[in-house]
Design an enzyme around this catalytic site. Structure first.
Site, short mmCIF file in Angstrom:
data_model
loop_
_atom_site.label_atom_id
_atom_site.label_comp_id
_atom_site.label_asym_id
_atom_site.label_seq_id
_atom_site.Cartn_x
_atom_site.Cartn_y
_atom_site.Cartn_z
CB SER A 186 -0.94 0.01 1.22
OG SER A 186 -0.20 0.11 2.42
CG ASN A 248 3.66 10.51 15.07
OD1 ASN A 248 4.12 10.98 16.10
ND2 ASN A 248 4.37 9.70 14.29
CB CYS A 305 -2.02 9.84 4.99
SG CYS A 305 -1.44 11.54 4.77
#
Length: 392
Positions: A186, A248, A305
């Site tokens: 991914s 983060n 995201c």
């Protein structure tokens, strides 16, 4: 018609000429040494800090490399002949304070004055970085600075991928990479450092393969660790600046506090769906992340995201801007994004700029660096950044 000797005599009568002792004194007072020898001569030894332009390129390059025509200039060659003709040329071009050094570098060196063998690029490097060398603002000196530079990528993901590849291609000599993740399929929609055949590999190792394949000049240092309050200062302290690709808030606030404490600039980037932002936080020269966001927003107001999605091309644009700002900072070029927040909207294809000003309530500053204590955010996202003052 005059012969060469007559032409040289006439030229020397039209210019100012000084001996090596006077030239050395003027140099110490701020005059610039302009070395007009050929490259092979310059590479065997030169006056430290001299501006090098071969005589044959003087007319075409001097105004780009030395735009201030009032700069005091001492022209130097091997023995004082080419420098005399070069000095006359500079005067004809409008330079107002020019002298030629009698005796040239040969006499300077024989008298034991300050000189060194300058660093120089190897032939294959001159070919690799040829387009940089054509830029007067970069040139061989700038390329050597890039090769000597040390840049840390905080993350080998969407932002670290394009910035890492372009910094490696540009010849940044040492690139550190912090990431403790593995390559997942991914990731490949946007993380262009990685490839399908490296799925499952540690990201730092995958990134090293990509960078070393692109440019063998680059030394890659991997940090396959989780950043925390105990190690972040030690890790970033070995680098000139940090390219922030964190995803983060806890890491960003730790990075801010550690960078302010150590005085290390951060090239900040962030992405969300179709929007991206870039700025430069230099604690010695401008506002920092805590001036922009004094406290982190609640988690529900800042989805990642992975939760909200991101257009795959977007981090390429933002990461490339981070790479440009990194190179500008390393070479002291142009106007960096210090105190300027660049916001990009891919759907509207617009860039907007906002000013960031220091927050008077922010105590995490370069002036307070000795008091800063780098900690991780608490469960309530309330930082405890400063050490308690010592008892009187």
């Amino acid at each position: 018609m005059a012969n060469f000797r007559e032409l040289l005599t006439a030229t020397k009568q039209e210019i100012r000429e000084v001996d090596t002792e006077t030239a050395d004194r003027l140099r110490n007072e701020g005059s610039l040494i302009l070395d007009v020898r050929e490259a092979d001569e310059f590479e065997t030894g030169a006056v430290p800090g001299a501006l090098f332009i071969p005589r044959g390129h003087l007319e075409s390059q001097i105004e780009m490399k030395l735009p201030n025509k009032d700069t005091p200039v001492i022209v130097q060659c091997a023995g004082g002949v080419r420098s005399a003709f070069a000095a006359k040329t500079l005067e004809q071009l409008g330079y107002t304070d020019v002298t030629s050094m009698a005796g040239g570098f040969g006499k300077w060196k024989d008298e034991g004055r300050d000189w060194k063998v300058p660093q120089s690029l190897q032939p294959d490097q001159k070919n690799r970085y040829k387009r940089h060398l054509l830029l007067p603002e970069v040139g061989e000196e700038g390329q050597m600075k890039l090769l000597d530079a040390k840049v840390l990528l905080l993350g080998a993901g969407g932002l670290g991928s394009p910035s890492g590849l372009y910094l490696a291609a540009a010849g940044v000599g040492t690139i550190g990479i912090v990431d403790m993740d593995v390559v997942d399929e991914s990731n490949l929609q946007r993380q262009i450092l990685h490839t399908l055949d490296r799925v499952g590999m540690r990201k730092v190792d995958s990134a090293r393969v990509a960078i070393e394949s692109l440019n063998p000049d680059v030394k890659v240092i991997t940090h396959d660790v989780r950043l925390d309050a105990n190690n972040i200062a030690d890790i970033i302290s070995g680098y000139d600046l940090v390219v922030d690709g964190a995803d983060n808030f806890p890491v960003r606030y730790m990075l801010n506090d550690a960078s302010v404490k150590l005085g290390i600039p951060v090239i900040h980037g962030s992405i969300f769906r179709f929007e991206g932002n870039v700025t430069v936080f230099d604690p010695r020269r401008g506002p920092t992340y805590r001036d922009l966001l004094p406290e982190p927003p609640p988690p529900e107001m800042a989805p990642s995201c992975a939760e909200a999605g991101v257009l795959g091309v977007l981090p390429g644009i933002v990461g490339c801007i981070q790479a440009i700002e990194t190179i500008k900072y390393l070479l002291d070029l142009g106007d960096p994004l210090i105190g300027r927040y660049l916001a990009f909207d891919a759907l509207d294809m617009t860039f907007r700029e906002f000013k960031i000003r220091p927050d008077p309530a922010n105590q995490i500053t370069w002036e307070n660096r000795d008091q800063i204590q780098v900690v991780e955010l608490t469960d309530q996202c309330m930082p405890a950044p400063l050490e308690a003052p010592a008892a009187a």
